[in-house]
Motif scaffolding. Structure first.
Motif, PDB file in Angstrom:
ATOM      1  N   LEU A  18      39.484  54.435  35.292  1.00 47.20           N
ATOM      2  CA  LEU A  18      39.965  53.686  34.131  1.00 47.20           C
ATOM      3  C   LEU A  18      39.801  52.180  34.352  1.00 47.20           C
ATOM      4  O   LEU A  18      39.359  51.453  33.447  1.00 47.20           O
ATOM      5  N   PHE A  19      40.111  51.709  35.550  1.00 46.63           N
ATOM      6  CA  PHE A  19      39.981  50.286  35.861  1.00 46.63           C
ATOM      7  C   PHE A  19      38.508  49.868  35.821  1.00 46.63           C
ATOM      8  O   PHE A  19      38.172  48.789  35.339  1.00 46.63           O
ATOM      9  N   ALA A  20      37.631  50.740  36.284  1.00 48.41           N
ATOM     10  CA  ALA A  20      36.190  50.458  36.199  1.00 48.41           C
ATOM     11  C   ALA A  20      35.761  50.371  34.740  1.00 48.41           C
ATOM     12  O   ALA A  20      34.959  49.506  34.362  1.00 48.41           O
ATOM     13  N   GLY A  21      36.286  51.245  33.901  1.00 54.33           N
ATOM     14  CA  GLY A  21      35.972  51.186  32.476  1.00 54.33           C
ATOM     15  C   GLY A  21      36.431  49.896  31.844  1.00 54.33           C
ATOM     16  O   GLY A  21      35.717  49.289  31.034  1.00 54.33           O
ATOM     17  N   TYR A  22      37.614  49.448  32.225  1.00 55.03           N
ATOM     18  CA  TYR A  22      38.139  48.170  31.734  1.00 55.03           C
ATOM     19  C   TYR A  22      37.207  47.028  32.133  1.00 55.03           C
ATOM     20  O   TYR A  22      36.834  46.193  31.307  1.00 55.03           O
ATOM     21  N   ASN A  23      36.824  47.003  33.387  1.00 53.62           N
ATOM     22  CA  ASN A  23      35.965  45.923  33.873  1.00 53.62           C
ATOM     23  C   ASN A  23      34.569  45.993  33.273  1.00 53.62           C
ATOM     24  O   ASN A  23      33.969  44.961  32.970  1.00 53.62           O
ATOM     25  N   THR A  24      34.053  47.185  33.070  1.00 48.06           N
ATOM     26  CA  THR A  24      32.756  47.337  32.419  1.00 48.06           C
ATOM     27  C   THR A  24      32.811  46.772  31.000  1.00 48.06           C
ATOM     28  O   THR A  24      31.880  46.089  30.560  1.00 48.06           O
ATOM     29  N   PHE A  25      33.903  47.034  30.293  1.00 49.53           N
ATOM     30  CA  PHE A  25      34.069  46.497  28.943  1.00 49.53           C
ATOM     31  C   PHE A  25      33.921  44.975  28.936  1.00 49.53           C
ATOM     32  O   PHE A  25      33.343  44.395  28.022  1.00 49.53           O
ATOM     33  N   TYR A  26      34.448  44.315  29.972  1.00 45.16           N
ATOM     34  CA  TYR A  26      34.372  42.857  30.064  1.00 45.16           C
ATOM     35  C   TYR A  26      33.139  42.381  30.830  1.00 45.16           C
ATOM     36  O   TYR A  26      33.037  41.206  31.183  1.00 45.16           O
ATOM     37  N   GLY A  27      32.207  43.287  31.115  1.00 44.05           N
ATOM     38  CA  GLY A  27      30.932  42.908  31.704  1.00 44.05           C
ATOM     39  C   GLY A  27      30.990  42.515  33.160  1.00 44.05           C
ATOM     40  O   GLY A  27      30.195  41.703  33.623  1.00 44.05           O
ATOM     41  N   ARG A  28      31.904  43.113  33.897  1.00 44.61           N
ATOM     42  CA  ARG A  28      31.986  42.775  35.324  1.00 44.61           C
ATOM     43  C   ARG A  28      32.141  44.046  36.149  1.00 44.61           C
ATOM     44  O   ARG A  28      32.611  45.065  35.669  1.00 44.61           O
ATOM     45  N   THR A  29      31.717  43.923  37.400  1.00 45.88           N
ATOM     46  CA  THR A  29      31.894  44.978  38.380  1.00 45.88           C
ATOM     47  C   THR A  29      32.684  44.392  39.531  1.00 45.88           C
ATOM     48  O   THR A  29      32.315  43.346  40.061  1.00 45.88           O
ATOM     49  N   LEU A  30      33.783  45.040  39.899  1.00 48.76           N
ATOM     50  CA  LEU A  30      34.617  44.522  40.978  1.00 48.76           C
ATOM     51  C   LEU A  30      34.141  45.031  42.326  1.00 48.76           C
ATOM     52  O   LEU A  30      33.778  46.202  42.460  1.00 48.76           O
ATOM     53  N   ALA A  31      34.195  44.159  43.312  1.00 50.63           N
ATOM     54  CA  ALA A  31      33.914  44.565  44.682  1.00 50.63           C
ATOM     55  C   ALA A  31      35.042  45.484  45.155  1.00 50.63           C
ATOM     56  O   ALA A  31      36.197  45.317  44.737  1.00 50.63           O
ATOM     57  N   PRO A  32      34.730  46.445  46.013  1.00 48.04           N
ATOM     58  CA  PRO A  32      35.749  47.395  46.470  1.00 48.04           C
ATOM     59  C   PRO A  32      36.989  46.734  47.062  1.00 48.04           C
ATOM     60  O   PRO A  32      38.095  47.257  46.909  1.00 48.04           O
TER      61      PRO A  32
END
Length: 146
Positions: A18-32
């Motif tokens: 879900l958090f990855a989906g949130y970040n994808t929506f805002y055009g970013r990928t978080l480092a682990p």
């Protein structure tokens, strides 16, 4: 029926999706390391907090928030991230999570809950216009470091 509450250790993988989906929506990928840090902070419950929403026992929405001091009131609560799985949208999950954060903040004596969203996020803004006041503030940022 939507049930909101704390995340458990067993929620980690669904929360990450879900958090990855949130970040994808805002055009970013978080480092682990940032994902791991957030999860650790939520587990400690001291600086950052998280709640989940469940439909039929399945985690379908998440919200992340924190409190901070204010120069003009009691502490305030900043709702930083809110995301609902696409299959559960339009069923009241976002509203339930916002209400859960407001209840949490009220119980701790906060003066208000606030958040930001992109002006183009019209789907979310339809909900936000129903549950909160648009105070017409702009956000400015100075990026620091990498």
């Amino acid at each position: 029926m939507i049930i909101t509450g704390d995340l458990t250790i067993d929620d980690r993988s669904t929360w990450e999706n879900l958090f990855a989906g949130y970040n994808t929506f805002y055009g970013r990928t978080l480092a682990p390391q940032w994902v791991d840090r957030a999860w650790r902070e939520f587990a400690s419950g001291e600086r950052m907090h998280a709640l989940g929403a469940r439909l039929d026992g399945e985690l379908v929405g998440i919200v992340h928030f924190l409190t901070h001091v204010s120069t003009t009131s009691a502490d305030v609560c900043y709702l930083q991230d809110l995301f609902t799985d696409t299959k559960a949208r339009g069923r009241g999950v976002g509203r339930a999570l916002i209400e859960a954060v407001a209840e949490w903040a009220r119980a701790r004596g906060c003066a208000r809950v606030y958040w930001h969203t992109q002006a183009s996020n019209t789907a979310a803004r339809r909900l936000y216009d129903q549950v909160a006041l648009d105070k017409r503030f702009m956000q400015y940022q100075i990026p620091l470091g990498s």
